[in-house]
Write a protein that holds these residues in place. Structure first.
Motif, PDB file in Angstrom:
ATOM      1  N   ALA A 102      -4.594  28.213 -15.940  1.00  0.00           N
ATOM      2  CA  ALA A 102      -3.651  27.273 -16.551  1.00  0.00           C
ATOM      3  C   ALA A 102      -2.678  26.738 -15.512  1.00  0.00           C
ATOM      4  CB  ALA A 102      -2.880  27.964 -17.670  1.00  0.00           C
ATOM      5  N   ALA A 103      -2.279  25.492 -15.692  1.00  0.00           N
ATOM      6  CA  ALA A 103      -1.286  24.892 -14.807  1.00  0.00           C
ATOM      7  C   ALA A 103       0.082  25.490 -15.101  1.00  0.00           C
ATOM      8  CB  ALA A 103      -1.264  23.389 -14.980  1.00  0.00           C
ATOM      9  N   ASP A 104       0.947  25.469 -14.118  1.00  0.00           N
ATOM     10  CA  ASP A 104       2.290  26.041 -14.266  1.00  0.00           C
ATOM     11  C   ASP A 104       3.041  25.300 -15.377  1.00  0.00           C
ATOM     12  OD1 ASP A 104       4.562  27.486 -13.858  1.00  0.00           O
ATOM     13  OD2 ASP A 104       5.197  26.370 -12.078  1.00  0.00           O
ATOM     14  N   GLY A 105       3.471  26.090 -16.407  1.00  0.00           N
ATOM     15  CA  GLY A 105       4.231  25.521 -17.502  1.00  0.00           C
ATOM     16  C   GLY A 105       3.407  24.887 -18.607  1.00  0.00           C
ATOM     17  N   ALA A 106       2.063  24.916 -18.502  1.00  0.00           N
ATOM     18  CA  ALA A 106       1.219  24.262 -19.514  1.00  0.00           C
ATOM     19  C   ALA A 106       0.816  25.198 -20.625  1.00  0.00           C
ATOM     20  CB  ALA A 106      -0.029  23.687 -18.851  1.00  0.00           C
ATOM     21  N   GLY A 107       1.091  26.470 -20.529  1.00  0.00           N
ATOM     22  CA  GLY A 107       0.739  27.400 -21.583  1.00  0.00           C
ATOM     23  C   GLY A 107      -0.540  28.145 -21.294  1.00  0.00           C
ATOM     24  N   ALA A 108      -0.735  29.266 -21.989  1.00  0.00           N
ATOM     25  CA  ALA A 108      -1.866  30.150 -21.744  1.00  0.00           C
ATOM     26  C   ALA A 108      -3.205  29.535 -22.120  1.00  0.00           C
ATOM     27  CB  ALA A 108      -1.670  31.466 -22.502  1.00  0.00           C
ATOM     28  N   LEU A 109      -3.187  28.560 -23.026  1.00  0.00           N
ATOM     29  CA  LEU A 109      -4.446  27.960 -23.471  1.00  0.00           C
ATOM     30  C   LEU A 109      -4.829  26.726 -22.655  1.00  0.00           C
ATOM     31  CD1 LEU A 109      -4.104  28.291 -27.343  1.00  0.00           C
ATOM     32  CD2 LEU A 109      -5.266  29.806 -25.738  1.00  0.00           C
ATOM     33  N   ASP A 110      -4.138  26.494 -21.568  1.00  0.00           N
ATOM     34  CA  ASP A 110      -4.483  25.366 -20.697  1.00  0.00           C
ATOM     35  C   ASP A 110      -5.574  25.797 -19.716  1.00  0.00           C
ATOM     36  OD1 ASP A 110      -4.016  22.704 -19.423  1.00  0.00           O
ATOM     37  OD2 ASP A 110      -3.426  23.981 -17.725  1.00  0.00           O
ATOM     38  N   GLY A 111      -6.532  24.915 -19.451  1.00  0.00           N
ATOM     39  CA  GLY A 111      -7.621  25.235 -18.510  1.00  0.00           C
ATOM     40  C   GLY A 111      -7.747  24.203 -17.407  1.00  0.00           C
ATOM     41  N   SER A 112      -6.661  23.490 -17.101  1.00  0.00           N
ATOM     42  CA  SER A 112      -6.746  22.397 -16.140  1.00  0.00           C
ATOM     43  C   SER A 112      -7.034  22.879 -14.720  1.00  0.00           C
ATOM     44  CB  SER A 112      -5.455  21.579 -16.154  1.00  0.00           C
ATOM     45  OG  SER A 112      -4.338  22.402 -15.843  1.00  0.00           O
ATOM     46  N   VAL A 113      -6.490  24.030 -14.333  1.00  0.00           N
ATOM     47  CA  VAL A 113      -6.752  24.540 -12.980  1.00  0.00           C
ATOM     48  C   VAL A 113      -8.226  24.940 -12.850  1.00  0.00           C
ATOM     49  CG1 VAL A 113      -6.224  26.373 -11.330  1.00  0.00           C
ATOM     50  CG2 VAL A 113      -4.381  25.264 -12.593  1.00  0.00           C
ATOM     51  N   ALA A 114      -8.743  25.582 -13.876  1.00  0.00           N
ATOM     52  CA  ALA A 114     -10.164  25.943 -13.863  1.00  0.00           C
ATOM     53  C   ALA A 114     -11.029  24.689 -13.777  1.00  0.00           C
ATOM     54  CB  ALA A 114     -10.515  26.745 -15.112  1.00  0.00           C
ATOM     55  N   ASP A 115     -10.591  23.634 -14.479  1.00  0.00           N
ATOM     56  CA  ASP A 115     -11.346  22.384 -14.430  1.00  0.00           C
ATOM     57  C   ASP A 115     -11.323  21.780 -13.023  1.00  0.00           C
ATOM     58  OD1 ASP A 115     -12.752  20.227 -15.972  1.00  0.00           O
ATOM     59  OD2 ASP A 115     -11.075  19.052 -15.176  1.00  0.00           O
ATOM     60  N   ARG A 116     -10.198  21.866 -12.359  1.00  0.00           N
ATOM     61  CA  ARG A 116     -10.097  21.340 -10.994  1.00  0.00           C
ATOM     62  C   ARG A 116     -10.956  22.155 -10.026  1.00  0.00           C
ATOM     63  NH1 ARG A 116      -3.941  21.444  -9.713  1.00  0.00           N
ATOM     64  NH2 ARG A 116      -4.679  20.640  -7.681  1.00  0.00           N
ATOM     65  N   ILE A 117     -10.993  23.484 -10.244  1.00  0.00           N
ATOM     66  CA  ILE A 117     -11.854  24.313  -9.385  1.00  0.00           C
ATOM     67  C   ILE A 117     -13.322  23.963  -9.624  1.00  0.00           C
ATOM     68  CG2 ILE A 117     -12.648  26.669  -8.932  1.00  0.00           C
ATOM     69  CD1 ILE A 117      -9.784  27.620  -9.494  1.00  0.00           C
ATOM     70  N   ALA A 118     -13.693  23.765 -10.886  1.00  0.00           N
ATOM     71  CA  ALA A 118     -15.079  23.378 -11.192  1.00  0.00           C
ATOM     72  C   ALA A 118     -15.421  22.046 -10.551  1.00  0.00           C
ATOM     73  CB  ALA A 118     -15.271  23.310 -12.697  1.00  0.00           C
ATOM     74  N   GLY A 119     -14.406  21.177 -10.428  1.00  0.00           N
ATOM     75  CA  GLY A 119     -14.637  19.864  -9.835  1.00  0.00           C
ATOM     76  C   GLY A 119     -14.930  19.904  -8.343  1.00  0.00           C
TER      77      GLY A 119
END
Length: 473
Positions: free
Chosen positions: A364-381
């Motif tokens: 999760a991105a900083d401050g986006a909450g536990a259910l955010d997966g944006s960092v994982a999406d960026r790593i997958a990218g």
């Protein structure tokens, strides 16, 4: 000429014909002997006598005294033999380089389900699943498992490259020992040829053996030969004498004994009596091995392959860790390293997975909450990034394929050239059964003719000795 002189002429004819039959039989017997060069009897007419005792013979028409056997010629060709050695040198070098590239390509195994590229796709896919289902531990466990599988595949690939490097070095060491053995054979044959020639004996078979050995030396080292007036040959490596008459200067393999040590101490051939004095090789299998064993960036096939694995490991760890550090774990902590390196080892061999549970994954991105997966999406990218690990690996595999194809093409050309040179030499010096059959018939008829002369002279002498003066009988 007297009848007794004619007997001597006929005897010389018999001897010459018999020598021709003997040599023809030797040729036929060795029709399948490797390296054998066909031989021919050298003959010349014996001039007539011009002086007998203390008196000169009268100036009248005089017939020669028959035929002389001057020797047995070896019908080789120095130019064609040198060409065989030269092309053998090129073939030896090119074939070893091509084999090294094939070995490395087999290690990479791309494209296939068991290759690194497939492991990368699985790894990025696991991160994408986490991005689609943040907070689900099952997907997190898959990331940990896929990361471990990727690390194992990279480490295994590099270890197999190291093993191939070690096999090549062992092979090079064996070839260096074989070079010394062959050089000793050339020196021994030089001595035998020198002794045989000095005693007036035939040395053609010894020359054939020496030609085979020098051709093998050329295939191994690119060695060249230089003939001497006494019938011996010198063998040179890069202009320095390996064989000088009956003396041998031995060589040995030196340098690193591991792939990682090759950068500081490249594997090389040196003169045994002068440690540190490098032997210059202009071709041959041994030069091919040394070229393949060279450090990365210097034409080293194995070192370049290992560098590809190291570059991939570094790219994965650097890029994944950088993005993961921007995220937060389910407990709100900053993301740590996903990959680390074991000190003292190469990046590919020392790559390790630093996370061992889904709770350590910062998706999760900083401050986006536990259910955010944006960092994982960026790593997958990263799998599609123009400078991502996949691109690094793809460029490495593509470059390897291009170089391997070029090496294989060079090997094919070198093999064709060596085959053509060998065929040219065989067409000139190999035994032809049809030709030998014709020669045998010629010598047989010559022998019969000389024997018939003996019979005729015998009848003449019988008439002269036993019937002269017996008129009317």
């Amino acid at each position: 000429m007297s009848s007794f002189a004619i007997l001597n002429t006929a005897f010389r004819g018999l001897s010459a014909a018999r020598a021709g039959i003997d040599v023809t039989g030797q040729n036929v017997a060795n029709v399948n002997t490797e390296g054998y060069t066909r031989q021919r009897v050298q003959q010349s007419a014996t001039p007539p006598l011009t002086q007998m005792g203390l008196g000169r013979l009268a100036h009248s028409a005089r017939v020669g005294q028959g035929v002389e056997v001057d020797g047995i010629a070896r019908l080789g060709d120095l130019f064609l033999e040198a060409r065989v050695r030269q092309t053998a040198s090129g073939e030896g070098y090119a074939s070893v380089r091509a084999a090294a590239f094939r070995a490395v390509e087999d290690v990479h195994g791309e494209p296939s389900d068991a290759g690194v590229a497939a492991a990368l796709q699985d790894f990025w896919g696991a991160w994408q699943d986490v991005a689609n289902s943040p907070g689900e531990s099952a997907q997190g466990w898959v990331v940990v498992e896929r990361a471990g599988a990727l690390v194992d595949r990279i480490a295994d690939g590099r270890a197999r490259v190291e093993s191939a490097w070690q096999q090549s070095r062992t092979g090079a060491g064996s070839l260096a020992a074989e070079v010394n053995t062959l050089a000793a054979k050339v020196a021994a044959l030089n001595s035998a040829i020198l002794d045989g020639s000095g005693q007036g004996g035939a040395v053609n078979e010894l020359v054939d053996q020496r030609t085979l050995v020098t051709a093998e030396l050329a295939r191994l080292t690119g060695a060249t030969t230089s003939g001497n007036p006494d019938g011996t040959v010198d063998v040179l490596l890069g202009g320095d004498l390996l064989v000088d008459g009956n003396r041998v200067t031995e060589v040995r393999l030196a340098g690193a004994t591991s792939l990682d040590g090759a950068a500081g101490a490249p594997v090389h051939l040196e003169w045994a009596h002068r440690p540190g004095s490098t032997v210059t090789l202009e071709g041959g299998e041994l030069a091919g091995h040394l070229s393949a064993l060279a450090p990365a960036g210097s034409g080293g096939v194995f070192a370049d392959a290992a560098a590809g694995y190291d570059a991939l490991a570094t790219a994965i760890a650097t890029q994944v860790n950088a993005l993961h550090a921007t995220g937060r774990t389910p407990s709100g902590e900053a993301g740590g390293d996903v990959f680390t390196f074991e000190p003292g080892r190469s990046p590919a061999a020392g790559l390790r997975v630093a996370v061992d549970s889904p709770g350590q994954l910062a998706v999760a991105a900083d401050g986006a909450g536990a259910l955010d997966g944006s960092v994982a999406d960026r790593i997958a990218g990263l799998g599609l990034a123009s400078d991502g690990p996949d691109t690094v690996w793809s460029a490495h595999v593509t470059q390897l394929a291009v170089r391997s194809s070029a090496a294989g093409h060079d090997a094919q050309i070198a093999t064709a050239a060596a085959g053509a040179a060998t065929n040219d030499l065989l067409s000139h010096s190999a035994v032809s059964l049809d030709e030998e059959t014709v020669n045998l018939m010629q010598y047989q008829h010559a022998y019969q003719g000389a024997a018939r002369v003996l019979t005729a002279v015998d009848e003449m002498l019988d008439q002269l000795i036993n019937r002269t003066g017996r008129v009317g009988l």
